[in-house]
Enzyme design. Structure first.
Site, short mmCIF file in Angstrom:
data_model
loop_
_atom_site.label_atom_id
_atom_site.label_comp_id
_atom_site.label_asym_id
_atom_site.label_seq_id
_atom_site.Cartn_x
_atom_site.Cartn_y
_atom_site.Cartn_z
N LYS A 134 0.84 -1.20 0.00
CA LYS A 134 0.00 0.00 0.00
C LYS A 134 0.87 1.25 0.00
O LYS A 134 0.57 2.25 -0.68
CB LYS A 134 -0.92 0.00 1.22
CG LYS A 134 -1.76 1.28 1.35
CD LYS A 134 -2.70 1.22 2.54
CE LYS A 134 -3.50 2.53 2.65
NZ LYS A 134 -4.49 2.48 3.75
N HIS A 281 -9.19 -31.22 -33.43
CA HIS A 281 -9.92 -29.97 -33.19
C HIS A 281 -10.98 -30.15 -32.10
O HIS A 281 -12.12 -29.71 -32.25
CB HIS A 281 -10.54 -29.44 -34.47
CG HIS A 281 -9.52 -29.12 -35.52
ND1 HIS A 281 -8.53 -28.18 -35.34
CD2 HIS A 281 -9.32 -29.65 -36.75
CE1 HIS A 281 -7.77 -28.13 -36.43
NE2 HIS A 281 -8.21 -29.01 -37.29
#
Length: 517
Positions: A134, A281
């Protein structure tokens, strides 16, 4: 300048601290880290000397103190903060080096107790990390040993780190603590039945988080212009592709990973007999079961020798010499199996680019959740691990025992074929597959076209009900003898009549298996 160092992973920490000390920095530390630094010849001050309060409760409380967090969180160019720090005797902490209790390593240990996992939930570490992150404008925070050298280089050259570096390190901290908390939350959810006799349902939660770790960067994504990477879910990897070991071949691509995962999903349906699954596929293009894995491969290949070329093959048995001798004749992208005999490995080594993967517990499957990212959100659902609700014969003719075997075989295959899907099978072998059409009749027509004479005496599976009787009539014209489908259409009677008129046996399962992605 002062640094606070407290790490579980002590890799490189003594050398790091020595270089910091050589730059004139004071070092504060705790417990095992302080001991390791002193043994390395460093002068270290204990946190308890700073706070005036001893570590207590078996080390659960040591850094949770205003003199620590005030030293981290105060804004250096804020006069009010500086006045308060002076009045309260708070000294700055300018560099924080922390990595967390090894919760992941602990929870994945065989036979580990629930309480041991709980004790490895870090409290003080994440709190200090978040405080420093922070206040990254004034404080450098390091959570990853990979960043030691960057920080050291900047301090040795410039006396401190750049804003850009501190910003990057703060971002890494929040990503780390978010992942850490998510991992704990997921662990507690998984353990909820064991601990409370109640299952904490992910889908019942208003907020959900997921955490993954990078396995590797990929050359590209589905297409060469797309960047991609492969991440693994933290936790159980039994029976999953992330637990596989690559024996040879090129690095797995995005499409390899996606299609191999699809092959494994299908393979897990076939547990009783030696079975080969070929995928192209993300759709099955060859599935066969037989008494030996080499015969299963022969059947799967011969059913569609065109589509299997360049495909992915998964086996639920060890690949032997006889099977490898067949595989080496064509181009395959990936072969995954529980193992390969030495003779098989020698044969397949001739295909230098062929990726060989071994996977223990290849048939293991557990329930869980699937996720799909959509624009602006995410879909989450339970995995489709069920097969059918019932097996109800709805026609005058019942299927024979052989037809019944083939119907179940085809039903497992169509479950993993993109919708709308029709699958044709005979003799426990995929004869033809019709995936991904926008109506029900087109995949049937495609199967008939590609299956040809092999459709005679075969069976059909459909992932969803028949809205019309056209599929039944087309199947009859092709010589199909039995059909399995969910049922539930308002026109079921029409399909049943078409089957009865042509002597086809039909079964309703009461369960649909749409697969849209």
């Amino acid at each position: 300048m002062r640094a606070l160092i407290s790490v579980s992973d002590k890799t490189g920490i003594v050398d790091f601290a020595k270089r910091i000390a050589a730059c004139g920095w004071d070092i504060i530390s705790t417990g095992g880290t302080a001991k390791a630094l002193r043994e390395g010849g460093l002068d270290v001050r204990d946190v308890s000397d700073v706070t005036g309060f001893p570590e207590c409760l078996d080390g659960r409380v040591k850094t949770l103190h205003p003199l620590i967090h005030g030293g981290i969180l105060n804004i250096r160019d804020n006069p009010k903060h500086q006045k308060e720090c002076k009045e309260l005797g708070i000294e700055n902490i300018d560099l924080l080096v922390i990595n967390l209790y090894p919760f992941k390593k602990t929870m994945m240990k065989p036979g580990v107790s629930f309480q041991e996992c709980i004790e490895n939930i870090d409290i003080g570490g994440p709190t200090m990390l978040r405080s420093a992150a922070k206040n990254f404008n004034d404080v450098t925070v390091v959570v990853d040993p990979k960043d030691y050298e960057t920080v050291l280089t900047e301090i040795e050259r410039n006396g401190g780190t750049s804003y850009e570096t501190r910003y990057h390190l703060a971002l890494k901290v929040f990503a780390t603590t978010a992942s850490y908390d998510t991992m704990i939350s997921d662990f507690l959810r998984r353990k909820s039945v064991e601990q409370t006799n109640n299952k904490e349902d992910l889908l019942a939660q208003d907020k959900v988080t997921f955490t993954y770790e990078k396995v590797q960067n990929l050359r590209y994504g589905e297409n060469p212009h797309q960047r991609a990477a492969f991440y693994r879910e933290i936790g159980e990897d039994k029976g999953t592709l992330v637990g596989a070991k690559q024996l040879q071949g090129k690095e797995l691509s995005y499409n390899n990973i996606n299609d191999t995962n699809g092959a494994l999903e299908i393979l897990k349906e076939y547990t009783d007999e030696p079975t080969i699954v070929a995928v192209k596929h993300a759709n099955p293009c060859g599935i066969a079961s037989d008494k030996s894995i080499s015969e299963a491969y022969r059947k799967a290949y011969e059913a569609d020798p065109t589509s299997i070329f360049g495909g992915i093959v998964a086996s639920n048995r060890v690949i032997d010499k006889a099977t490898a001798e067949q595989m080496v004749k064509i181009f395959l992208e990936v072969v995954v199996a529980p193992d390969f005999t030495e003779e098989a490995k020698e044969i397949l080594s001739a295909k230098k680019n062929l990726r060989l993967l071994t996977l223990d517990d290849i048939l293991y499957r557990e329930s869980g959740y699937e996720t799909k990212k959509v624009l602006g959100g995410m879909l989450v659902m339970e995995r489709d691990v069920k097969l059918y609700d019932k097996l109800e014969v709805v026609t005058d003719r019942k299927p024979t025992d052989k037809e019944m075997e083939d119907l179940i075989f085809a039903w497992k295959a169509v479950k993993h074929t993109k919708s709308n899907a029709i699958t044709v099978a005979k003799d426990k072998c995929l004869v033809a597959n019709g995936p991904g059409q926008v109506n029900r009749i087109w995949p049937m027509e495609s199967c008939i076209e590609h299956g040809g004479e092999k459709c005679k005496g075969a069976v059909v599976a459909s992932d969803a009900f028949f809205p019309f009787d056209d599929v039944c009539k087309a199947a009859a014209a092709a010589g199909i003898t039995a059909i399995i489908q969910p049922g539930g259409s308002i026109r079921d009677a029409d399909s049943i009549k078409a089957c009865n008129d042509n002597g086809i046996a039909m079964i309703f399962t009461g369960m649909r298996h749409f697969k849209h992605a």
